[in-house]
Write a protein that holds these residues in place. Sequence first.
Motif, PDB file in Angstrom:
ATOM      1  N   UNK A 358      23.391 -18.962  24.001  1.00  0.00           N
ATOM      2  CA  UNK A 358      22.825 -19.395  22.909  1.00  0.00           C
ATOM      3  C   UNK A 358      21.235 -19.712  23.174  1.00  0.00           C
ATOM      4  N   UNK A 359      20.255 -19.024  22.556  1.00  0.00           N
ATOM      5  CA  UNK A 359      18.807 -19.309  22.836  1.00  0.00           C
ATOM      6  C   UNK A 359      18.583 -20.675  22.837  1.00  0.00           C
ATOM      7  N   UNK A 360      17.714 -21.146  23.706  1.00  0.00           N
ATOM      8  CA  UNK A 360      17.213 -22.615  23.967  1.00  0.00           C
ATOM      9  C   UNK A 360      16.691 -23.277  22.663  1.00  0.00           C
ATOM     10  N   UNK A 361      16.193 -22.611  21.719  1.00  0.00           N
ATOM     11  CA  UNK A 361      15.541 -23.199  20.619  1.00  0.00           C
ATOM     12  C   UNK A 361      16.578 -23.583  19.668  1.00  0.00           C
ATOM     13  N   UNK A 362      17.633 -23.131  19.736  1.00  0.00           N
ATOM     14  CA  UNK A 362      18.802 -23.369  18.896  1.00  0.00           C
ATOM     15  C   UNK A 362      19.710 -24.678  19.338  1.00  0.00           C
ATOM     16  N   UNK A 368      24.072 -30.063  13.953  1.00  0.00           N
ATOM     17  CA  UNK A 368      23.667 -30.312  12.706  1.00  0.00           C
ATOM     18  C   UNK A 368      24.559 -29.744  11.805  1.00  0.00           C
ATOM     19  N   UNK A 369      25.029 -30.434  10.566  1.00  0.00           N
ATOM     20  CA  UNK A 369      25.824 -29.690   9.728  1.00  0.00           C
ATOM     21  C   UNK A 369      25.415 -28.568   9.221  1.00  0.00           C
ATOM     22  N   UNK A 370      26.251 -27.492   9.174  1.00  0.00           N
ATOM     23  CA  UNK A 370      26.053 -26.323   8.523  1.00  0.00           C
ATOM     24  C   UNK A 370      25.071 -25.379   9.405  1.00  0.00           C
ATOM     25  N   UNK A 371      24.610 -25.847  10.381  1.00  0.00           N
ATOM     26  CA  UNK A 371      23.464 -25.321  11.163  1.00  0.00           C
ATOM     27  C   UNK A 371      24.251 -24.171  12.038  1.00  0.00           C
ATOM     28  N   UNK A 372      23.751 -22.738  12.032  1.00  0.00           N
ATOM     29  CA  UNK A 372      24.291 -21.647  12.618  1.00  0.00           C
ATOM     30  C   UNK A 372      23.472 -20.905  13.286  1.00  0.00           C
ATOM     31  N   UNK A 373      23.773 -20.519  14.606  1.00  0.00           N
ATOM     32  CA  UNK A 373      22.757 -19.605  15.335  1.00  0.00           C
ATOM     33  C   UNK A 373      22.631 -18.197  14.994  1.00  0.00           C
ATOM     34  N   UNK A 374      23.801 -17.554  14.467  1.00  0.00           N
ATOM     35  CA  UNK A 374      24.164 -16.423  13.851  1.00  0.00           C
ATOM     36  C   UNK A 374      24.875 -16.545  12.650  1.00  0.00           C
ATOM     37  N   UNK A 405      24.772 -26.655  27.743  1.00  0.00           N
ATOM     38  CA  UNK A 405      23.863 -25.590  28.588  1.00  0.00           C
ATOM     39  C   UNK A 405      24.336 -24.313  28.403  1.00  0.00           C
ATOM     40  N   UNK A 406      23.139 -23.568  28.201  1.00  0.00           N
ATOM     41  CA  UNK A 406      23.433 -21.964  27.746  1.00  0.00           C
ATOM     42  C   UNK A 406      22.275 -21.307  28.381  1.00  0.00           C
ATOM     43  N   UNK A 407      22.486 -20.019  28.713  1.00  0.00           N
ATOM     44  CA  UNK A 407      21.381 -18.968  28.885  1.00  0.00           C
ATOM     45  C   UNK A 407      21.910 -17.851  28.271  1.00  0.00           C
ATOM     46  N   UNK A 408      21.012 -17.194  27.786  1.00  0.00           N
ATOM     47  CA  UNK A 408      21.128 -16.067  27.081  1.00  0.00           C
ATOM     48  C   UNK A 408      21.688 -14.892  27.940  1.00  0.00           C
ATOM     49  N   UNK A 409      22.848 -14.157  27.527  1.00  0.00           N
ATOM     50  CA  UNK A 409      23.417 -13.003  28.202  1.00  0.00           C
ATOM     51  C   UNK A 409      24.204 -13.737  29.504  1.00  0.00           C
ATOM     52  N   UNK A 410      24.405 -14.996  29.545  1.00  0.00           N
ATOM     53  CA  UNK A 410      25.166 -15.551  30.572  1.00  0.00           C
ATOM     54  C   UNK A 410      26.310 -16.692  30.143  1.00  0.00           C
ATOM     55  N   UNK A 411      26.445 -16.854  28.941  1.00  0.00           N
ATOM     56  CA  UNK A 411      27.363 -17.403  28.532  1.00  0.00           C
ATOM     57  C   UNK A 411      26.891 -19.084  28.284  1.00  0.00           C
ATOM     58  N   UNK A 412      27.957 -19.950  27.697  1.00  0.00           N
ATOM     59  CA  UNK A 412      27.629 -21.241  27.413  1.00  0.00           C
ATOM     60  C   UNK A 412      28.418 -22.172  28.021  1.00  0.00           C
TER      61      UNK A 412
END
Length: 421
Positions: A358-362, A368-374, A405-412
């Motif tokens: 998951x990108x850090x900005x998300x 939050x309710x109804x918030x989606x990364x994709x 905690x998450x890092x793009x390409x390495x999981x969450x």
Amino acid sequence: MEDRQVETVSTRALARLRQNGWLAGASCAAIIAVSVAGQVSGYVAAFACLAVLAVAAMAPGRETEAAVQPVRLVPEANPLEPLSAVHLAAAVADPLVVFDAYGAVVHANDAARRAFDGMRAGLSLPLRFRAPEMQSVIEGALAGDGTVLSVDYSERLPVERSYHVTASPVGHDTGLYVLVFRDQSEARRIDRMRADFIANASHELRTPLASISGFIETILGPARNDPKAQANFLGIMQEQTGRMSRLIDDLLSLSRLEMKPYLRPGQTVDVKETLEAVISSLTPLMADTGMALEREFGEGSFLVSGDRDELFQVLQNLLENACKYGRSGGRVVVQLEKAVSGGVHEVVATIRDFGPGIPQEHIPRITERFYRVDVETSRTQKGTGLGLSIVKHILTRHGGRLTIRSEVGKGSSFAVHLPIA
């Protein structure tokens, strides 16, 4: 008026009794002596003494002016008189600023100094508050007829705050005026959340409903005599009704949780046993997605205070998300351990996937309710956008927390922290 007359008569009777007391005392002494000598009975002597006292009270005598004056109670002093205006301003929880006829600050309470940087005596209010609405309310107070003026005002920095500001004169002809700032930021935030929630819920329900309505029209029209098309459309309609059903279930669940956010559950729950039950229930899903599960459980019991069904829902939601959105990583690691954070002993259940991350900005908004990364991926995986919001509410109710905690390409990694029972 009647109470005053009774009071005056009683006072006069007491004064007469005091003035003629020597005669009444002597008469009673003589009557008692005769009674002791056996000449009259005790009852007769008592009645005789009462008669003498009554005559003494009613007999005329010299009344002093003090004797006939009604008794007056001296009123207590007003307890507010020793207090200064500074003390009263300090007791006001809202920011309060007193200013003079030139718009200069005379006094600002502690709340005002905390809310507005640089607020001090001598500061020009028109220079501090440059917003047109504040300029208008200050000028109106200085030039007005003593009426209370009000306006809505927002501060943008350092954080956005919304106030309802009232301006009014202090007393009569003092040359002083007061501004009171009532903070309405929380109420505005709740109103925005309510409006966003209604808009999002309506949109989420309208989309599958429109799809179902369109397929019904097609089946009744062009595909009336096409069994193959009808079967295909009915399958899609069933999928859309399932989506609406899941959304309504999540909405009801979230509503129930919000109605009892501070009611602490009273049961004792074994997190290890609950987590094992969650894993068993999701075994078919892991088989379908090809996910391998790795357990890393500590020794001993993992008891917390809580509601088992709600904690089951939390762990099931997180493990299901890891299987759906982290399937590209091929495996999920479930850890269970004890830790100490801020002096509090906790049970920590961590669910980690090795998917896209998951990108850090998300991350700050992901609960939050109804918030989606994709949005597209979420709908493909039959997500409602309410799962993590439900998780957050349940953990708040249990006195727990969720760390992500998450890092793009390495999981969450999603960790549930619960106080040990």
